[in-house]
Enzyme design. Structure first.
Site, PDB file in Angstrom:
ATOM      1  N   PHE A 166       0.836  -1.254   0.047  1.00 16.29           N
ATOM      2  CA  PHE A 166      -0.001  -0.042   0.008  1.00 16.29           C
ATOM      3  C   PHE A 166       0.796   1.204  -0.067  1.00 16.29           C
ATOM      4  CE2 PHE A 166       0.596  -0.592   4.494  1.00 16.29           C
ATOM      5  CZ  PHE A 166       0.983   0.643   4.877  1.00 16.29           C
ATOM      6  N   LYS A 177      -1.238  -7.731  -8.697  1.00 19.31           N
ATOM      7  CA  LYS A 177      -2.351  -7.754  -7.481  1.00 19.31           C
ATOM      8  C   LYS A 177      -1.898  -6.761  -6.666  1.00 19.31           C
ATOM      9  CE  LYS A 177      -3.223  -8.548  -3.715  1.00 19.31           C
ATOM     10  NZ  LYS A 177      -3.741  -7.555  -2.933  1.00 19.31           N
ATOM     11  N   GLU A 202      -5.393  -3.627  -1.622  1.00 17.15           N
ATOM     12  CA  GLU A 202      -6.510  -3.404  -1.686  1.00 17.15           C
ATOM     13  C   GLU A 202      -6.920  -1.974  -0.987  1.00 17.15           C
ATOM     14  OE1 GLU A 202      -6.047  -6.650   1.731  1.00 17.15           O
ATOM     15  OE2 GLU A 202      -5.340  -5.942  -0.298  1.00 17.15           O
ATOM     16  N   SER A 236       5.797  -6.896   3.983  1.00 17.81           N
ATOM     17  CA  SER A 236       6.409  -7.281   5.233  1.00 17.81           C
ATOM     18  C   SER A 236       7.523  -8.443   5.276  1.00 17.81           C
ATOM     19  CB  SER A 236       5.264  -7.234   6.382  1.00 17.81           C
ATOM     20  OG  SER A 236       4.575  -8.448   6.159  1.00 17.81           O
ATOM     21  N   CYS A 256       9.826   1.341   3.296  1.00 10.70           N
ATOM     22  CA  CYS A 256      10.713   0.306   3.797  1.00 10.70           C
ATOM     23  C   CYS A 256      12.218   0.897   4.012  1.00 10.70           C
ATOM     24  CB  CYS A 256      10.601  -0.964   3.007  1.00 10.70           C
ATOM     25  SG  CYS A 256      11.411  -0.819   1.426  1.00 10.70           S
ATOM     26  N   GLU A 302       9.392  -3.453  12.971  1.00 12.17           N
ATOM     27  CA  GLU A 302       9.392  -2.398  11.970  1.00 12.17           C
ATOM     28  C   GLU A 302       8.088  -1.994  12.226  1.00 12.17           C
ATOM     29  OE1 GLU A 302       9.371  -2.160   7.133  1.00 12.17           O
ATOM     30  OE2 GLU A 302       8.512  -3.816   8.128  1.00 12.17           O
TER      31      GLU A 302
END
Length: 499
Positions: free
Chosen positions: A149, A173, A176, A226, A281, A382
């Site tokens: 995201f 993909k 969402e 992640s 990240c 994180e």
């Protein structure tokens, strides 16, 4: 309410599963859109469209592919603001940050436009009498990308332009949580002349992800997200015989030596820790201050952080926007509220931040934690939010040992005026990307992006040369042609002569 549907076979395809996910405006907390969540049957339809398209795209000329990509690059450039506006509306980052994301994605499209040189093979002539050996690279088939995201346009563009330039077809993909940018990217590709089915966008949750990981017609999977999910993606897809590059999480450190320019280091720490609300990240989430500079460095970071304007992403005065969801905001806040009990000094507490007129938004201010222990949750996890931890060490060696003990190895930086120390750091630090007086060392498009240890699962980094190698496989061809003047040689069961 607006519905974001799939893009399959060159057109919008309405979801048929009956399942939808909410898409919120992070600045208000209001649900503005719903996104169709794919069933396994819809996964099959997207992969089938890609497989059908591969029959012709996979054998198309490099000239035809690059012609499409050059037109695509021009369209993306013309629609920068439109893409950025969708990112801001669904992710929440400020518009200037969203524009920067689009620009970094465009770098990879530009790299893909030069695929003709990236796919050049090798030839050795006369390796034996009238024998030549050549090495070539060929496409894989249908490949899939599963993206996060935090960069809904840039990370997809790190994947599919190179993949399709190499002759593959692609099923994307996206997250969402902010799906609209991916659809616009696909629509612009179609406008550029990309044949139907070469790029497909499939929206969904775990059902769609597992469908792609298990699908027999998907040859490779790219992932960014992640570490726990990256490990799952790698394990599952590899067990199904697929090639995998899965980029995981991070806990990026910035080592500040006593000789560093502390004003420059403080500027860098604030930019790298709090940009995009820390939802990246490559964010610096841990500053390691060496020697006696810690107090002065923390004071300078605090002074700068207190001036950052937090507000809606579409407000030009905002420098940092909200977090993606309320649940994520609450999780990030929990690390700050629990920090003192685990020994940290809370220098800045942003957990109570609100924005007038946008009280329902997913707001959190900038937080700064000092004297953080390596045993604390704020250090070990994180956080993926605007929380910066400061740790103290007495020496360079202690700082490097602390950093190398982390299970993550994505990016890191050193701030110093000492060239010898910087050179030593480059060799001794255990991370895939290193910055010297550069806080976020994201490589340019023609170098590859990726970490070490629990920040990467698989053998290939993303984009650059590694990206081209990931989306192709090598083949070696050994050829002997008889000389027309020769008589037939007859049968020879021995080894071929090399001299």
């Amino acid at each position: 309410m607006k519905t974001v549907n799939h893009w399959i076979g060159g057109k919008t395809v309405e979801g048929t599963s009956g399942n939808y996910g909410p898409v919120t405006d992070p600045a208000t907390g209001a649900v503005t859109t719903q996104v169709a969540l794919a069933s396994l049957e819809e996964v099959d339809a997207a992969v089938a469209a890609a497989k059908d398209a591969y029959a012709t795209w996979g054998t198309s000329s490099l000239a035809a592919r690059t012609a499409v990509l050059f037109r695509y690059r021009a369209l993306l450039d013309a629609h920068r603001d439109d893409i950025a506006a969708l990112i801001t509306a669904e992710h929440g980052k400020v518009h200037s940050d969203a524009l920067g994301e689009v620009a970094r994605g465009l770098e990879i499209v530009e790299l893909a436009c030069g695929i003709t040189t990236q796919l050049k093979g090798e030839l050795s002539t006369q390796v034996s009498s009238r024998v030549d050996v050549s090495s070539i690279r060929q496409s894989l088939g249908v490949v899939a990308g599963i993206t996060p995201f935090n960069f809904p346009a840039m990370v997809p563009m790190w994947m599919f332009p190179l993949a399709i330039a190499c002759g593959n077809t692609f099923v994307l993909k996206p997250s969402e949580k902010d799906p609209s940018a991916a659809n616009l990217l696909a629509e612009l590709a179609a406008e550029a002349g990309l044949p139907d089915g070469v790029l497909n966008v499939l929206h969904g949750d775990k059902v769609a992800v597992d469908g792609l990981l298990n699908h027999p017609d998907v040859a490779a999977v790219s992932f960014v997200g992640s570490t726990p999910i990256a490990r799952y993606i790698h394990t599952t897809a590899s067990a199904n015989g697929k090639r995998v590059q899965a980029l995981g999480g991070a806990k990026n450190h910035m080592l500040v030596l006593p000789d560093a320019d502390l004003d420059a280091a403080a500027d860098a720490a604030v930019s790298a820790a709090y940009g995009s609300a820390g939802e990246r990240c490559m964010a610096i989430s841990a500053v390691v201050a060496v020697g006696a500079i810690g107090d002065e460095l923390v004071a300078k970071i605090k002074e700068r952080a207190e001036k950052i304007e937090v507000g809606p992403g579409n407000d030009p005065t905002s420098e940092m926007g909200p977090l993606i969801t309320a649940a994520h905001r609450d999780k990030v806040a929990s690390y700050v509220t629990g920090a003192a009990a685990q020994g940290a000094e809370v220098v800045l507490d942003g957990t109570g931040h609100t924005v007038d007129g946008f009280e329902g938004g997913h707001w959190i201010g900038l937080s700064l934690l000092d004297h953080v222990s390596t045993d604390s949750d704020a250090y070990k996890d994180e956080i993926f939010g605007p929380v910066l931890c400061v740790l103290r060490t007495e020496t360079y060696e202690e700082g490097v040992a602390l950093m190398n003990a982390s299970p993550f190895g994505n990016g890191t930086a050193i701030f110093t005026r000492d060239g010898g120390a910087a050179r030593r750091f480059q060799l001794e630090i255990e991370a895939g990307m290193v910055g010297v007086n550069v806080p976020i060392p994201v490589p340019v498009g023609y170098h590859s992006f990726g970490g070490w240890k629990d920040s990467l699962f698989g053998d290939h980094h993303i984009y650059g040369n590694d990206g081209v190698h990931f989306y192709t496989r090598g083949k070696v061809v050994t050829t002997r042609w008889p000389d027309p003047a020769d008589a037939p040689a007859g049968v020879d069961l021995g080894f071929p002569r090399n001299h």
